[in-house]
Motif scaffolding. Structure first.
Motif, PDB file in Angstrom:
ATOM      1  N   ARG A 168     123.578  -5.820 133.603  1.00  0.00           N
ATOM      2  CA  ARG A 168     122.965  -4.776 134.426  1.00  0.00           C
ATOM      3  C   ARG A 168     122.822  -3.467 133.644  1.00  0.00           C
ATOM      4  NH1 ARG A 168     125.394  -7.926 138.421  1.00  0.00           N
ATOM      5  NH2 ARG A 168     127.491  -7.092 138.058  1.00  0.00           N
ATOM      6  N   HIS A 169     123.759  -3.214 132.741  1.00  0.00           N
ATOM      7  CA  HIS A 169     123.643  -2.054 131.848  1.00  0.00           C
ATOM      8  C   HIS A 169     122.378  -2.175 130.994  1.00  0.00           C
ATOM      9  CE1 HIS A 169     125.371   1.224 129.299  1.00  0.00           C
ATOM     10  NE2 HIS A 169     124.678   0.610 128.349  1.00  0.00           N
ATOM     11  N   SER A 249     112.094  -9.911 137.432  1.00  0.00           N
ATOM     12  CA  SER A 249     112.354  -9.424 136.084  1.00  0.00           C
ATOM     13  C   SER A 249     113.739  -8.796 136.021  1.00  0.00           C
ATOM     14  CB  SER A 249     111.293  -8.387 135.688  1.00  0.00           C
ATOM     15  OG  SER A 249     111.621  -7.781 134.456  1.00  0.00           O
ATOM     16  N   GLY A 250     114.518  -9.164 135.030  1.00  0.00           N
ATOM     17  CA  GLY A 250     115.852  -8.621 134.861  1.00  0.00           C
ATOM     18  C   GLY A 250     116.658  -9.496 133.933  1.00  0.00           C
ATOM     19  N   TYR A 251     117.713  -8.930 133.365  1.00  0.00           N
ATOM     20  CA  TYR A 251     118.511  -9.664 132.393  1.00  0.00           C
ATOM     21  C   TYR A 251     119.301 -10.751 133.107  1.00  0.00           C
ATOM     22  CZ  TYR A 251     120.642 -10.280 127.825  1.00  0.00           C
ATOM     23  OH  TYR A 251     121.021 -10.789 126.604  1.00  0.00           O
ATOM     24  N   ASN A 252     118.834 -11.955 132.969  1.00  0.00           N
ATOM     25  CA  ASN A 252     119.432 -13.097 133.645  1.00  0.00           C
ATOM     26  C   ASN A 252     119.672 -14.191 132.628  1.00  0.00           C
ATOM     27  OD1 ASN A 252     119.804 -15.500 135.333  1.00  0.00           O
ATOM     28  ND2 ASN A 252     119.044 -14.228 137.007  1.00  0.00           N
ATOM     29  N   HIS A 253     120.814 -14.881 132.748  1.00  0.00           N
ATOM     30  CA  HIS A 253     121.073 -16.009 131.861  1.00  0.00           C
ATOM     31  C   HIS A 253     121.107 -17.321 132.638  1.00  0.00           C
ATOM     32  CE1 HIS A 253     123.178 -17.588 128.045  1.00  0.00           C
ATOM     33  NE2 HIS A 253     122.006 -17.126 127.691  1.00  0.00           N
ATOM     34  N   GLY A 254     120.623 -17.245 133.885  1.00  0.00           N
ATOM     35  CA  GLY A 254     120.518 -18.438 134.711  1.00  0.00           C
ATOM     36  C   GLY A 254     119.067 -18.847 134.867  1.00  0.00           C
TER      37      GLY A 254
END
Length: 365
Positions: A168-169, A249-254
């Motif tokens: 999230r950062h 859109s967003g930092y996701n690793h799933g």
């Protein structure tokens, strides 16, 4: 007599099986791993996207309308191509970061690197990037480095808490820069979300920049363990590309989509130069619960494991077909003496990175 012999054979087989199991598994977690992983083909299916999109590329091919059409995608306006931004969480993977920067430099406009002052498990750690900034000086004009202040975990709290906060950062950092450069950017950039050890081919990112691919899209990668000598299948899919600001859109690793682009890069797990880095990761990342015995952290044992290509935690390979499980366990047949189609910078700097090439399993203490 025949019945008696058969009974003796069955009894001997059962005793042998129990001895093997008892020798192999030494803790409750290993027991669960052995039972679940050995029977996985019966009850489980692979995680991640189930639709694999064909990927077309040959050395020297033009990134033009024809290549887009071959993939079934429309070409973008050449005067309105998006920038490509690379966003990674960094711990201490200096060698892989250097290889990554050289591979992606021709297509990436900005490299965003978020480094935490603690591991995911909350253990304090040095901030490594600034100490080695001169190593990345050729890319300084593209680099955006940010420190994330993690915290000590509460009893029973999952390491995924720190990992999620760090991602999230990164999201906030990307939004901030997009806002600052909104007048310069003609269109929203394409952002590559992946771990440092998940390195897309430069030509993969050129293709996605030139063509209107599905958004978001996962990148299926060739997996390697410890170096490019030990292939570990092609199940890697968590790396993904989003157009910044679009839905989801967003930092996701799933999983965020049901499609992945085939053969899009390399995923080199535990590809470290120094022995202590293996132990640091084993105790510091989100799956640290796999360290069921301190003997797993013994440097001699780690070194032997690297040269044999076996699992660093002494676990069975993750496979969804028994033939794949047996193939991954047969390391003598699965080692790869070929270093064809590895990162170009790795070949150019082969002496520096010999530990990542076939025959270079001995690590520095």
């Amino acid at each position: 007599m025949l019945v008696r012999r058969r009974s003796l054979v069955v009894l001997a087989s059962a005793i042998s099986f129990m001895l093997i199991v008892g020798y192999t598994i030494q803790s409750s977690l290993r027991i669960r791993n052995f039972l679940s992983y050995s029977t996985r083909p019966l009850w489980d299916k692979p995680l991640g996207p189930h639709t694999t999109l064909p990927h077309y590329y040959a050395e020297g091919v033009a990134f033009d309308d024809h290549l887009c059409a071959l993939h079934g995608w429309a070409p973008r306006d050449e005067n309105d191509l998006p920038e490509v931004w690379d966003a990674v969480l960094f711990s201490s993977e200096l060698d892989l970061l250097e290889i990554r920067l050289h591979e992606l430099d021709p297509v990436v406009s900005k490299f965003f690197i978020v480094e935490a002052d603690r591991t995911f498990t909350g253990i304090p750690k040095n901030l490594t990037f600034a100490e080695h900034a001169e190593r990345f000086a050729p890319f300084a004009h593209k680099l955006v480095h940010s420190v994330f202040h993690a915290r000590t975990l509460n009893p029973g709290e999952s390491p995924f808490v720190n990992e999620g906060d760090q991602r999230r950062h990164m999201d906030a950092l990307l939004r901030e820069h997009a806002h600052q450069e909104r007048e310069r950017l003609k269109v929203s950039p394409l952002v590559l979300f992946s771990d440092v050890d998940e390195i897309p081919y430069a030509h993969t990112m050129k293709l996605l920049r030139r063509c209107e691919a599905p958004n978001p899209i996962h990148l299926q990668m060739r997996e390697y363990l410890y170096s490019f000598e030990w292939p570990a299948g092609e199940g890697s899919w968590r790396a993904q590309v989003h157009q910044l600001g679009s839905p989801r859109s967003g930092y996701n690793h799933g999983q965020v989509a049901d499609w992945k682009l085939a053969d899009s890069g390399w995923h080199c797990s535990f590809c470290f130069r120094y022995l202590h880095e293996f132990a640091d990761k084993m105790t510091g990342y989100s799956h640290a619960d796999r360290v069921t015995d301190k003997s797993l952290l013994d440097p001699k044992r780690i070194q032997q494991t690297i040269c044999e290509g076996k699992d660093i935690f002494g676990m069975l390979p993750e496979a969804y077909k028994w033939k794949d499980l047996l193939a991954l366990m047969d390391k003598d047949a699965y080692s790869q003496p070929s270093a064809v189609h590895v990162p170009g910078y790795l070949i150019e700097q082969s002496e520096k990175f010999k530990f990542l090439l076939p025959g270079g399993c001995i690590r520095e203490p």
